[in-house]
Design a protein around this motif. Structure first.
Motif, mmCIF file in Angstrom:
data_model
loop_
_atom_site.group_PDB
_atom_site.id
_atom_site.type_symbol
_atom_site.label_atom_id
_atom_site.label_comp_id
_atom_site.label_asym_id
_atom_site.label_seq_id
_atom_site.Cartn_x
_atom_site.Cartn_y
_atom_site.Cartn_z
ATOM 1 N N ASN A 68 -34.331 -70.006 47.841
ATOM 2 C CA ASN A 68 -34.413 -69.930 49.307
ATOM 3 C C ASN A 68 -34.406 -71.348 49.894
ATOM 4 O O ASN A 68 -35.355 -71.799 50.521
ATOM 5 N N ASP A 69 -33.291 -72.069 49.652
ATOM 6 C CA ASP A 69 -33.159 -73.413 50.200
ATOM 7 C C ASP A 69 -31.683 -73.698 50.463
ATOM 8 O O ASP A 69 -30.819 -72.830 50.271
ATOM 9 N N VAL A 70 -31.390 -74.916 50.893
ATOM 10 C CA VAL A 70 -30.027 -75.260 51.280
ATOM 11 C C VAL A 70 -29.082 -75.221 50.075
ATOM 12 O O VAL A 70 -27.910 -74.842 50.208
ATOM 13 N N ILE A 71 -29.588 -75.594 48.898
ATOM 14 C CA ILE A 71 -28.738 -75.536 47.699
ATOM 15 C C ILE A 71 -28.388 -74.094 47.376
ATOM 16 O O ILE A 71 -27.221 -73.762 47.099
ATOM 17 N N GLY A 72 -29.371 -73.211 47.435
ATOM 18 C CA GLY A 72 -29.131 -71.804 47.139
ATOM 19 C C GLY A 72 -28.161 -71.165 48.114
ATOM 20 O O GLY A 72 -27.255 -70.418 47.716
ATOM 21 N N ARG A 73 -28.324 -71.470 49.418
ATOM 22 C CA ARG A 73 -27.420 -70.889 50.421
ATOM 23 C C ARG A 73 -26.000 -71.423 50.261
ATOM 24 O O ARG A 73 -25.019 -70.678 50.398
ATOM 25 N N SER A 74 -25.874 -72.714 49.963
ATOM 26 C CA SER A 74 -24.542 -73.297 49.757
ATOM 27 C C SER A 74 -23.861 -72.668 48.541
ATOM 28 O O SER A 74 -22.659 -72.381 48.570
ATOM 29 N N GLU A 102 -30.767 -65.243 62.148
ATOM 30 C CA GLU A 102 -32.088 -65.786 61.823
ATOM 31 C C GLU A 102 -32.248 -67.239 62.263
ATOM 32 O O GLU A 102 -33.352 -67.794 62.155
ATOM 33 N N GLU A 103 -31.139 -67.847 62.729
ATOM 34 C CA GLU A 103 -31.150 -69.240 63.215
ATOM 35 C C GLU A 103 -31.780 -70.184 62.184
ATOM 36 O O GLU A 103 -32.688 -70.967 62.476
ATOM 37 N N ILE A 104 -31.270 -70.103 60.979
ATOM 38 C CA ILE A 104 -31.797 -70.922 59.885
ATOM 39 C C ILE A 104 -31.370 -72.374 60.068
ATOM 40 O O ILE A 104 -30.203 -72.664 60.346
ATOM 41 N N GLN A 105 -32.319 -73.289 59.922
ATOM 42 C CA GLN A 105 -32.043 -74.718 60.020
ATOM 43 C C GLN A 105 -31.516 -75.227 58.674
ATOM 44 O O GLN A 105 -31.915 -74.739 57.614
ATOM 45 N N ASN A 106 -30.629 -76.243 58.731
ATOM 46 C CA ASN A 106 -30.037 -76.783 57.496
ATOM 47 C C ASN A 106 -29.474 -75.656 56.634
ATOM 48 O O ASN A 106 -29.772 -75.548 55.440
ATOM 49 N N VAL A 107 -28.667 -74.832 57.255
ATOM 50 C CA VAL A 107 -28.235 -73.599 56.597
ATOM 51 C C VAL A 107 -27.471 -73.895 55.310
ATOM 52 O O VAL A 107 -27.756 -73.308 54.257
ATOM 53 N N VAL A 108 -26.490 -74.795 55.360
ATOM 54 C CA VAL A 108 -25.757 -75.208 54.155
ATOM 55 C C VAL A 108 -25.442 -76.695 54.284
ATOM 56 O O VAL A 108 -25.647 -77.304 55.346
ATOM 57 N N TYR A 109 -24.925 -77.266 53.183
ATOM 58 C CA TYR A 109 -24.505 -78.665 53.241
ATOM 59 C C TYR A 109 -23.226 -78.788 54.071
ATOM 60 O O TYR A 109 -22.358 -77.908 54.053
ATOM 61 N N LYS A 110 -23.121 -79.891 54.757
ATOM 62 C CA LYS A 110 -21.926 -80.136 55.565
ATOM 63 C C LYS A 110 -20.678 -80.219 54.689
ATOM 64 O O LYS A 110 -19.594 -79.768 55.084
ATOM 65 N N HIS A 119 -20.407 -75.815 63.708
ATOM 66 C CA HIS A 119 -21.079 -76.230 64.934
ATOM 67 C C HIS A 119 -22.579 -75.969 64.886
ATOM 68 O O HIS A 119 -23.279 -76.237 65.866
ATOM 69 N N SER A 120 -23.062 -75.400 63.772
ATOM 70 C CA SER A 120 -24.494 -75.125 63.661
ATOM 71 C C SER A 120 -25.195 -76.295 62.965
ATOM 72 O O SER A 120 -24.582 -77.333 62.695
ATOM 73 N N ASP A 121 -26.488 -76.108 62.695
ATOM 74 C CA ASP A 121 -27.286 -77.175 62.086
ATOM 75 C C ASP A 121 -26.996 -77.235 60.587
ATOM 76 O O ASP A 121 -27.461 -76.398 59.823
ATOM 77 N N LEU A 122 -26.215 -78.231 60.161
ATOM 78 C CA LEU A 122 -25.851 -78.381 58.753
ATOM 79 C C LEU A 122 -26.603 -79.541 58.126
ATOM 80 O O LEU A 122 -27.017 -80.477 58.820
ATOM 81 N N ASN A 123 -26.763 -79.491 56.827
ATOM 82 C CA ASN A 123 -27.470 -80.529 56.090
ATOM 83 C C ASN A 123 -26.492 -81.657 55.751
ATOM 84 O O ASN A 123 -25.432 -81.427 55.185
ATOM 85 N N ASN A 124 -26.867 -82.884 56.093
ATOM 86 C CA ASN A 124 -26.006 -84.042 55.858
ATOM 87 C C ASN A 124 -26.301 -84.741 54.527
ATOM 88 O O ASN A 124 -25.776 -85.831 54.276
ATOM 89 N N GLY A 125 -27.125 -84.133 53.690
ATOM 90 C CA GLY A 125 -27.488 -84.759 52.428
ATOM 91 C C GLY A 125 -26.332 -84.782 51.432
ATOM 92 O O GLY A 125 -25.279 -84.180 51.643
ATOM 93 N N ASN A 126 -26.577 -85.483 50.333
ATOM 94 C CA ASN A 126 -25.580 -85.593 49.257
ATOM 95 C C ASN A 126 -25.803 -84.438 48.275
ATOM 96 O O ASN A 126 -26.824 -84.374 47.586
#
Length: 452
Positions: free
Chosen positions: A254-260, A285-293, A329-336
């Protein structure tokens, strides 16, 4: 300068260059040497049973039984696979496993047999041959446990063979086992790195292999089975296998890696309807950092046909494309993503490796006890069967003695039984016809020879 000195200098330089070639290149590896539990694994050979086994003689005995169509107990295969340490038994183990698979004893295969086969092939440098055995579950029936999956994936990762590491991860998916955090992390790492160069995994269509020209053999069958695709064990395309692996493992996180991983896996697996439902759920659900950019360009690279509008695209593909475009256009994660997945593996190893080691050492000890228990039970069963056979022999001898002692009392009864037996033989084989020549036959007289 002396010519001999020049030659000597050249030889020294040549030796130096050869020594540099022998220095192994340092590759990334996540699991420590302690994780292999090598010392605990080697302790099995100190057992009173395995220490007395002569591998060469034992194999000849097993092979003779197999060739003579004598049922070989699964415990015997387990003992052999746990004892063998020589490289020249790679093919022999495969043959024994296949023969075992064709008998009823295959259901009694011990967990230690699976583990021993996997470790043997890895230790012998035959990991590629092992993948062929693991992939042919019907003919060999060998399945990894978590420790073996982790050792095998780490082995291929160290060699930068991400295609084989990803293939190992798909075997774990087919077994639907996702309880070990280290296995899940290594599987994601393997699949993610494999997708950077997917052409390294080439798989032939099973239907194409069936249609290859062969000698025509006609076999009469009672009925034809309707074609059936179970969408799991029948999967053969690397994109489908890797996609389903990423999807199912991603669901456990249940995190950005799993959703991606879920989103990328569904697109690879061509499950557009499920991807649409997932994207709508995240949006609601308006999930923040839904997936990696960077996931979106990766998906575009994985499934370029979906992003090319045309008549060939389906309605679900077009809807999925719109939702993915809207996702930008949603809140995406900018991490590596690479760094985060690598850190995921390191954290999983740091947090759970000691627990895995402790559990595995205990399992090794339990396997020794289980093996000895099965052997004791088999010994008791053989003794029981021997006693029953002895009783039957004694009963038969007593019946024969009784028949001799009471022969004159039961003479009429015995003669009647003989007549009934002859009648049955006539009914079965027909009455034997005696020819005229046989009726007139007179045997020669046997006269006592007089001494001259």
């Amino acid at each position: 300068m002396n010519f001999a000195k020049i030659l000597y200098g050249l030889k020294l330089n040549e030796k130096f260059l050869l020594s540099l070639r022998k220095v192994p290149k340092v590759r990334r590896t996540f699991l420590s040497e302690a994780y292999q539990c090598q010392e605990a694994w080697n302790n099995r050979l100190k057992n009173s049973l395995l220490s007395k086994i002569n591998v060469d003689d034992f194999y000849l005995e097993l092979n003779n039984k197999v060739e003579s169509n004598i049922l070989v107990p699964a415990i015997d295969i387990d003992i052999f696979t746990n004892c063998v340490q020589k490289h020249n038994y790679v093919e022999e183990i495969g043959n024994l496993l296949h023969k075992l698979r064709l008998t009823t004893e295959t259901s009694n295969t011990l967990d230690s047999t699976h583990h021993a086969v996997v470790r043997y092939f890895i230790d012998m440098g035959e990991a590629q041959s092992l993948l062929s055995i693991l992939n042919d579950r019907l003919n060999y029936g060998i399945f990894c446990d978590y420790l073996c999956y982790n050792l095998l994936m780490d082995h291929f990762i160290k060699k930068q063979d991400f295609a084989s590491a990803a293939k190992t991860a798909t075997f774990m998916m087919l077994q639907e086992e996702f309880d070990n955090p280290i296995s899940n992390a290594l599987a994601i790492y393997s699949c993610h790195n494999y997708l950077k160069n997917p052409d390294t995994w080439i798989e032939k269509d099973p239907e194409t292999l069936k249609n290859e020209p062969k000698e025509e053999i006609k076999i009469r069958v009672k009925y034809l089975r309707n074609p059936y695709f179970d969408d799991h064990f029948d999967l053969w395309k690397p994109s489908d296998l890797v996609g389903k692996t990423l999807w199912w493992i991603g669901e456990t996180m249940n995190d950005v890696i799993g959703r991606s991983c879920q989103l990328r896996g569904l697109i690879l697996y061509n499950k557009y309807s499920e991807a649409i439902e997932l994207l709508k759920k995240w949006k609601d659900e308006e999930i923040q950092n839904v997936v990696y950019k960077e996931t979106i360009p990766l998906i575009e690279n994985d499934a370029p046909d979906m992003f090319i509008s045309g008549e060939n695209s389906t309605e679900s593909q077009r809807e999925c494309q719109l939702l993915i475009t809207d996702l930008q256009h949603s809140d995406l994660n900018n991490g590596n993503m690479d760094e985060d997945i690598t850190n995921l593996v390191k954290k999983a190893v740091d947090a759970h490796s000691q627990e895995d080691i402790t559990n595995q050492v205990q399992i090794y000890e339990e396997w020794i006890d289980v093996r000895m228990k099965i052997l004791r039970e088999q010994h008791k069963e053989r003794e029981k069967q021997q006693r029953l056979a002895n009783i039957e022999n004694i009963k038969k001898e007593l019946e024969e003695k009784e028949q001799l002692l009471t022969f004159f009392d039961n003479e009429d009864k015995i003669e009647l039984q003989i007549e009934q037996k002859l009648e049955k033989e006539k009914l079965l084989y027909g009455e034997v016809k005696v020819t005229k020549q046989e009726e007139d036959y007179v045997p020669p007289e046997i006269k006592k020879r007089q001494n001259q």
